[in-house]
Design a protein around this motif. Structure first.
Motif, PDB file in Angstrom:
ATOM      1  N   LEU A  85      54.307  26.244  31.973  1.00 39.48           N
ATOM      2  CA  LEU A  85      53.434  26.155  30.803  1.00 39.48           C
ATOM      3  C   LEU A  85      52.087  26.816  31.078  1.00 39.48           C
ATOM      4  CD1 LEU A  85      53.016  25.068  27.927  1.00 39.48           C
ATOM      5  CD2 LEU A  85      52.182  22.936  28.975  1.00 39.48           C
ATOM      6  N   ILE A  86      51.559  26.624  32.271  1.00 38.41           N
ATOM      7  CA  ILE A  86      50.297  27.260  32.653  1.00 38.41           C
ATOM      8  C   ILE A  86      50.438  28.779  32.596  1.00 38.41           C
ATOM      9  CG2 ILE A  86      48.758  27.682  34.628  1.00 38.41           C
ATOM     10  CD1 ILE A  86      49.119  24.662  35.316  1.00 38.41           C
ATOM     11  N   LEU A  87      51.552  29.300  33.094  1.00 31.77           N
ATOM     12  CA  LEU A  87      51.786  30.752  33.026  1.00 31.77           C
ATOM     13  C   LEU A  87      51.892  31.244  31.589  1.00 31.77           C
ATOM     14  CD1 LEU A  87      54.349  31.332  35.884  1.00 31.77           C
ATOM     15  CD2 LEU A  87      52.156  32.489  35.604  1.00 31.77           C
ATOM     16  N   LEU A  88      52.639  30.508  30.773  1.00 30.25           N
ATOM     17  CA  LEU A  88      52.813  30.919  29.382  1.00 30.25           C
ATOM     18  C   LEU A  88      51.489  30.843  28.618  1.00 30.25           C
ATOM     19  CD1 LEU A  88      56.266  29.249  28.666  1.00 30.25           C
ATOM     20  CD2 LEU A  88      55.776  31.713  28.863  1.00 30.25           C
ATOM     21  N   ALA A  89      50.689  29.839  28.928  1.00 24.36           N
ATOM     22  CA  ALA A  89      49.379  29.729  28.277  1.00 24.36           C
ATOM     23  C   ALA A  89      48.472  30.883  28.694  1.00 24.36           C
ATOM     24  CB  ALA A  89      48.737  28.384  28.600  1.00 24.36           C
ATOM     25  N   ALA A  90      48.558  31.292  29.960  1.00 24.29           N
ATOM     26  CA  ALA A  90      47.738  32.408  30.447  1.00 24.29           C
ATOM     27  C   ALA A  90      48.153  33.720  29.789  1.00 24.29           C
ATOM     28  CB  ALA A  90      47.842  32.523  31.966  1.00 24.29           C
ATOM     29  N   SER A  91      49.393  33.824  29.375  1.00 21.88           N
ATOM     30  CA  SER A  91      49.866  35.070  28.768  1.00 21.88           C
ATOM     31  C   SER A  91      49.957  34.974  27.244  1.00 21.88           C
ATOM     32  CB  SER A  91      51.237  35.446  29.328  1.00 21.88           C
ATOM     33  OG  SER A  91      52.209  34.500  28.929  1.00 21.88           O
ATOM     34  N   TYR A  92      49.529  33.864  26.678  1.00 25.42           N
ATOM     35  CA  TYR A  92      49.613  33.633  25.237  1.00 25.42           C
ATOM     36  C   TYR A  92      48.947  34.757  24.464  1.00 25.42           C
ATOM     37  CZ  TYR A  92      49.209  31.250  20.750  1.00 25.42           C
ATOM     38  OH  TYR A  92      49.318  30.927  19.422  1.00 25.42           O
ATOM     39  N   PRO A  93      49.538  35.280  23.427  1.00 21.72           N
ATOM     40  CA  PRO A  93      50.744  34.847  22.710  1.00 21.72           C
ATOM     41  C   PRO A  93      52.022  35.553  23.156  1.00 21.72           C
ATOM     42  CG  PRO A  93      49.632  36.470  21.373  1.00 21.72           C
ATOM     43  CD  PRO A  93      48.829  36.318  22.663  1.00 21.72           C
ATOM     44  N   ALA A  94      51.978  36.236  24.276  1.00 25.09           N
ATOM     45  CA  ALA A  94      53.163  36.947  24.758  1.00 25.09           C
ATOM     46  C   ALA A  94      54.277  35.970  25.120  1.00 25.09           C
ATOM     47  CB  ALA A  94      52.797  37.796  25.971  1.00 25.09           C
ATOM     48  N   GLU A  95      55.494  36.465  25.066  1.00 19.77           N
ATOM     49  CA  GLU A  95      56.671  35.695  25.467  1.00 19.77           C
ATOM     50  C   GLU A  95      57.165  36.225  26.806  1.00 19.77           C
ATOM     51  OE1 GLU A  95      59.603  35.966  22.362  1.00 19.77           O
ATOM     52  OE2 GLU A  95      58.191  35.290  20.832  1.00 19.77           O
ATOM     53  N   MET A  96      57.833  35.354  27.552  1.00 20.26           N
ATOM     54  CA  MET A  96      58.434  35.757  28.830  1.00 20.26           C
ATOM     55  C   MET A  96      59.852  35.225  28.886  1.00 20.26           C
ATOM     56  SD  MET A  96      55.763  35.042  31.898  1.00 20.26           S
ATOM     57  CE  MET A  96      54.033  34.872  31.581  1.00 20.26           C
ATOM     58  N   ALA A 154      47.342  31.727  37.801  1.00 19.94           N
ATOM     59  CA  ALA A 154      48.205  32.194  36.707  1.00 19.94           C
ATOM     60  C   ALA A 154      47.531  33.330  35.953  1.00 19.94           C
ATOM     61  CB  ALA A 154      48.536  31.046  35.760  1.00 19.94           C
ATOM     62  N   GLN A 155      46.250  33.182  35.672  1.00 23.58           N
ATOM     63  CA  GLN A 155      45.533  34.241  34.954  1.00 23.58           C
ATOM     64  C   GLN A 155      45.484  35.506  35.794  1.00 23.58           C
ATOM     65  OE1 GLN A 155      44.447  33.670  31.611  1.00 23.58           O
ATOM     66  NE2 GLN A 155      44.701  35.880  31.853  1.00 23.58           N
ATOM     67  N   TRP A 156      45.273  35.351  37.104  1.00 25.18           N
ATOM     68  CA  TRP A 156      45.249  36.507  37.990  1.00 25.18           C
ATOM     69  C   TRP A 156      46.605  37.222  37.963  1.00 25.18           C
ATOM     70  CZ3 TRP A 156      47.943  38.031  42.339  1.00 25.18           C
ATOM     71  CH2 TRP A 156      47.415  39.134  43.016  1.00 25.18           C
ATOM     72  N   VAL A 157      47.698  36.470  38.072  1.00 25.49           N
ATOM     73  CA  VAL A 157      49.043  37.059  38.071  1.00 25.49           C
ATOM     74  C   VAL A 157      49.309  37.768  36.744  1.00 25.49           C
ATOM     75  CG1 VAL A 157      51.521  36.509  38.053  1.00 25.49           C
ATOM     76  CG2 VAL A 157      50.030  35.492  39.781  1.00 25.49           C
ATOM     77  N   VAL A 158      49.003  37.108  35.636  1.00 24.35           N
ATOM     78  CA  VAL A 158      49.245  37.711  34.321  1.00 24.35           C
ATOM     79  C   VAL A 158      48.416  38.987  34.162  1.00 24.35           C
ATOM     80  CG1 VAL A 158      48.874  37.373  31.836  1.00 24.35           C
ATOM     81  CG2 VAL A 158      50.006  35.594  33.192  1.00 24.35           C
ATOM     82  N   ASP A 159      47.145  38.928  34.536  1.00 23.58           N
ATOM     83  CA  ASP A 159      46.280  40.109  34.412  1.00 23.58           C
ATOM     84  C   ASP A 159      46.779  41.266  35.268  1.00 23.58           C
ATOM     85  OD1 ASP A 159      44.650  38.705  32.672  1.00 23.58           O
ATOM     86  OD2 ASP A 159      43.082  38.307  34.161  1.00 23.58           O
ATOM     87  N   ARG A 160      47.260  40.950  36.444  1.00 19.79           N
ATOM     88  CA  ARG A 160      47.644  41.995  37.400  1.00 19.79           C
ATOM     89  C   ARG A 160      49.053  42.544  37.183  1.00 19.79           C
ATOM     90  NH1 ARG A 160      46.783  42.411  43.704  1.00 19.79           N
ATOM     91  NH2 ARG A 160      47.653  44.479  43.931  1.00 19.79           N
ATOM     92  N   PHE A 161      49.998  41.686  36.773  1.00 26.49           N
ATOM     93  CA  PHE A 161      51.401  42.097  36.791  1.00 26.49           C
ATOM     94  C   PHE A 161      52.098  42.131  35.431  1.00 26.49           C
ATOM     95  CE2 PHE A 161      50.531  40.239  40.998  1.00 26.49           C
ATOM     96  CZ  PHE A 161      50.791  41.347  41.786  1.00 26.49           C
ATOM     97  N   SER A 162      51.459  41.708  34.368  1.00 32.95           N
ATOM     98  CA  SER A 162      52.173  41.625  33.090  1.00 32.95           C
ATOM     99  C   SER A 162      52.604  42.989  32.555  1.00 32.95           C
ATOM    100  CB  SER A 162      51.348  40.870  32.048  1.00 32.95           C
ATOM    101  OG  SER A 162      50.157  41.558  31.768  1.00 32.95           O
ATOM    102  N   GLU A 163      51.923  44.049  32.939  1.00 33.64           N
ATOM    103  CA  GLU A 163      52.295  45.380  32.463  1.00 33.64           C
ATOM    104  C   GLU A 163      53.352  46.049  33.343  1.00 33.64           C
ATOM    105  OE1 GLU A 163      51.265  46.593  29.529  1.00 33.64           O
ATOM    106  OE2 GLU A 163      50.250  44.662  29.301  1.00 33.64           O
ATOM    107  N   MET A 164      53.668  45.443  34.484  1.00 34.24           N
ATOM    108  CA  MET A 164      54.683  46.018  35.364  1.00 34.24           C
ATOM    109  C   MET A 164      56.070  45.810  34.767  1.00 34.24           C
ATOM    110  SD  MET A 164      53.591  45.106  39.286  1.00 34.24           S
ATOM    111  CE  MET A 164      54.905  46.024  40.063  1.00 34.24           C
TER     112      MET A 164
END
Length: 163
Positions: A22-33, A124-134
């Motif tokens: 949930l923490i990961l999904l909240a950090a990437s909101y509104p994106a889906e994973m 979680a925010q660091w991971v989303v910021d760094r890797f979500s575009e990979m």
């Protein structure tokens, strides 16, 4: 042994893994994973040093690569628990299911005040910021390189045998 609260297992339980997802999904909101991305990001979130990030939250145990194999079902159960409470929504796509934090996820997570959870939110925010575009492929290549490195580091060198 697992921690318990009034007989409820909390370590490696659907509650713990569900909150981390949930923490990961909240950090990437509104994106889906999808589940695979959540699994990989959840691993990187607690082992950030493995991916050249801030200090890891969990210890660098030699066999931690096996976590990805055993955690999939735990995370899936945790996501279902969070969905049953209206904190996560599940969406069917042509390639499988995706998950997204719901509007109540932020206030729910804000109500939790443990330092561990604060650290998880930061990672979680660091991971989303760094890797979500990979791409999925590139994330898997990166993690495979890390696993290969561990394998080499923790193999016992073969000793010459005396006959």
């Amino acid at each position: 042994m697992a921690e318990t609260i009034q007989g409820l297992q909390t370590f490696n339980s659907p509650i713990e893994t569900g909150v981390r997802a949930l923490i990961l999904l909240a950090a990437s909101y509104p994106a889906e994973m999808d589940l695979q991305r959540i699994l990989e990001f959840e691993y990187m979130m607690v082992h950030t040093e493995d991916v050249d990030g801030p200090p890891s939250i969990h210890p660098a145990l030699p066999l931690r690569s096996g976590e990805l194999l055993v955690r999939r079902q735990l995370i899936e159960r945790g996501l279902l628990l969070m969905a049953s409470r209206g904190l996560v929504s599940i969406h069917a796509t042509v390639t499988g299911f995706t998950y997204r934090a719901e509007d109540d996820a932020g206030p729910f997570l804000d109500a939790l005040s443990a330092e561990y959870l604060h650290d998880l939110k930061d990672r979680a925010q660091w991971v989303v910021d760094r890797f979500s575009e990979m791409t999925d492929h590139n994330i898997r290549l990166m993690l495979t390189r890390i696993y290969d490195q561990w394998s080499r580091e923790f193999q016992v060198p073969e000793q010459p045998r005396l006959f």
